[in-house]
Design a protein around this motif. Structure first.
Motif, short mmCIF file in Angstrom:
data_model
loop_
_atom_site.label_atom_id
_atom_site.label_comp_id
_atom_site.label_asym_id
_atom_site.label_seq_id
_atom_site.Cartn_x
_atom_site.Cartn_y
_atom_site.Cartn_z
N UNK A 98 37.29 41.58 58.18
CA UNK A 98 37.12 41.69 56.73
C UNK A 98 37.80 40.45 56.14
N UNK A 99 37.31 40.02 54.98
CA UNK A 99 37.87 38.82 54.36
C UNK A 99 37.97 39.05 52.85
N UNK A 100 39.15 38.76 52.30
CA UNK A 100 39.36 38.83 50.85
C UNK A 100 39.86 37.48 50.38
N UNK A 101 39.23 36.96 49.33
CA UNK A 101 39.69 35.71 48.73
C UNK A 101 39.64 35.88 47.22
N UNK A 102 40.70 35.44 46.57
CA UNK A 102 40.75 35.57 45.11
C UNK A 102 39.80 34.58 44.45
N UNK A 103 39.29 35.01 43.30
CA UNK A 103 38.49 34.13 42.45
C UNK A 103 39.25 33.79 41.18
N UNK A 104 40.37 34.48 40.95
CA UNK A 104 41.20 34.20 39.78
C UNK A 104 42.21 35.30 39.56
N UNK A 105 43.15 35.03 38.67
CA UNK A 105 44.19 35.98 38.29
C UNK A 105 44.18 36.10 36.78
N UNK A 106 44.60 37.27 36.30
CA UNK A 106 44.72 37.46 34.85
C UNK A 106 45.89 38.38 34.57
N UNK A 107 46.44 38.19 33.41
CA UNK A 107 47.57 39.00 32.94
C UNK A 107 47.03 40.05 31.99
N UNK A 108 47.32 41.33 32.23
CA UNK A 108 46.95 42.43 31.35
C UNK A 108 48.24 43.14 30.99
N UNK A 109 48.79 42.81 29.83
CA UNK A 109 50.12 43.31 29.47
C UNK A 109 51.12 42.75 30.45
N UNK A 110 51.91 43.61 31.06
CA UNK A 110 52.90 43.18 32.05
C UNK A 110 52.31 43.09 33.45
N UNK A 111 51.08 43.59 33.65
CA UNK A 111 50.46 43.65 34.98
C UNK A 111 49.63 42.41 35.26
N UNK A 112 49.82 41.83 36.46
CA UNK A 112 48.98 40.74 36.92
C UNK A 112 47.87 41.36 37.78
N UNK A 113 46.64 40.92 37.53
CA UNK A 113 45.48 41.41 38.27
C UNK A 113 44.90 40.24 39.05
N UNK A 114 44.66 40.46 40.35
CA UNK A 114 43.96 39.48 41.17
C UNK A 114 42.51 39.91 41.29
N UNK A 115 41.62 39.07 40.83
CA UNK A 115 40.18 39.31 41.00
C UNK A 115 39.75 38.54 42.24
N UNK A 116 38.88 39.14 43.04
CA UNK A 116 38.43 38.44 44.22
C UNK A 116 37.20 39.07 44.82
N UNK A 117 36.79 38.52 45.94
CA UNK A 117 35.64 39.03 46.67
C UNK A 117 36.09 39.52 48.04
N UNK A 118 35.67 40.73 48.36
CA UNK A 118 35.93 41.31 49.67
C UNK A 118 34.63 41.32 50.45
N UNK A 119 34.68 40.80 51.66
CA UNK A 119 33.55 40.88 52.57
C UNK A 119 33.94 41.86 53.66
N UNK A 120 33.17 42.94 53.76
CA UNK A 120 33.45 44.02 54.71
C UNK A 120 32.11 44.59 55.16
N UNK A 121 31.95 44.73 56.47
CA UNK A 121 30.72 45.34 57.01
C UNK A 121 29.49 44.54 56.59
N UNK A 122 29.64 43.21 56.45
CA UNK A 122 28.53 42.34 56.10
C UNK A 122 28.16 42.33 54.63
#
Length: 184
Positions: free
Chosen positions: A101-125
């Protein structure tokens, strides 16, 4: 000419350097990458024993931060012999065809005090967007990084066929990581 070169060098050195994320090395013995799900109404937890992560992160410079994680799916363990035998098979991870499986971020964003990592997960093709909540705590020259998010297993074709019934195996699988990081 010497005076001009000297002035240009002085000006160049005086300009602010663009700051970026710091690179970290994961300390494997103090780090875990795991998952949690529900089977027939009972919760279970699992871990992946073999994975790699390239981490560049700075909360003040999210635009230059990046996670890149590869997971050897054969290393999944839940402590249940039947489940651990089934996970690598064709009905679930199908490691003969999709060993990682492979996860790579496409960006980060701040939502209030929480940091969110957006990315793409490749799993099972299958590659789909996934979001993770990020908690980053500097510690000396390193840091502790905790991430958590939810993956919809059927979106990736994991647990299809007889196992697609979400009353038996819940659709949502929680992904949890606790990483001890050392500065590179």
């Amino acid at each position: 000419m010497k005076a001009l070169l000297s002035a240009l060098l002085t000006l160049t050195l005086a300009l602010p350097v663009a700051a970026g994320a710091a690179d970290y090395t994961v300390q494997p013995t103090a780090s875990t990458l795991g998952f949690a799900g529900t089977f027939q109404g009972a919760g279970f937890n699992g871990t992946f024993g073999k994975w790699t992560a390239a981490i560049s992160y700075d909360a003040a410079h999210l635009a230059t931060s990046k996670f890149d994680v590869n997971v050897d799916l054969v290393s999944a363990k839940t402590g249940d012999k039947d489940r651990d035998t089934a996970l690598p098979g064709a009905d679930f991870f199908n490691i003969a065809k999709f060993p990682q499986a492979h996860f790579v971020t496409t960006g980060f964003r701040q939502v209030g005090a929480q940091v969110i990592a957006d990315g793409n997960l490749t799993l099972h093709g299958v590659t789909k967007p996934v979001t993770l909540n990020v908690t980053f705590k500097p510690q000396g020259t390193g840091a502790v990084l905790d991430v958590a998010g939810t993956v919809k297993r059927l979106d990736f074709g994991v647990g299809g066929g007889d196992y697609a019934d979400t009353s038996v195996i819940a659709a949502d699988v929680k992904v949890i990581a606790h990483l001890q990081l050392a500065a590179k």
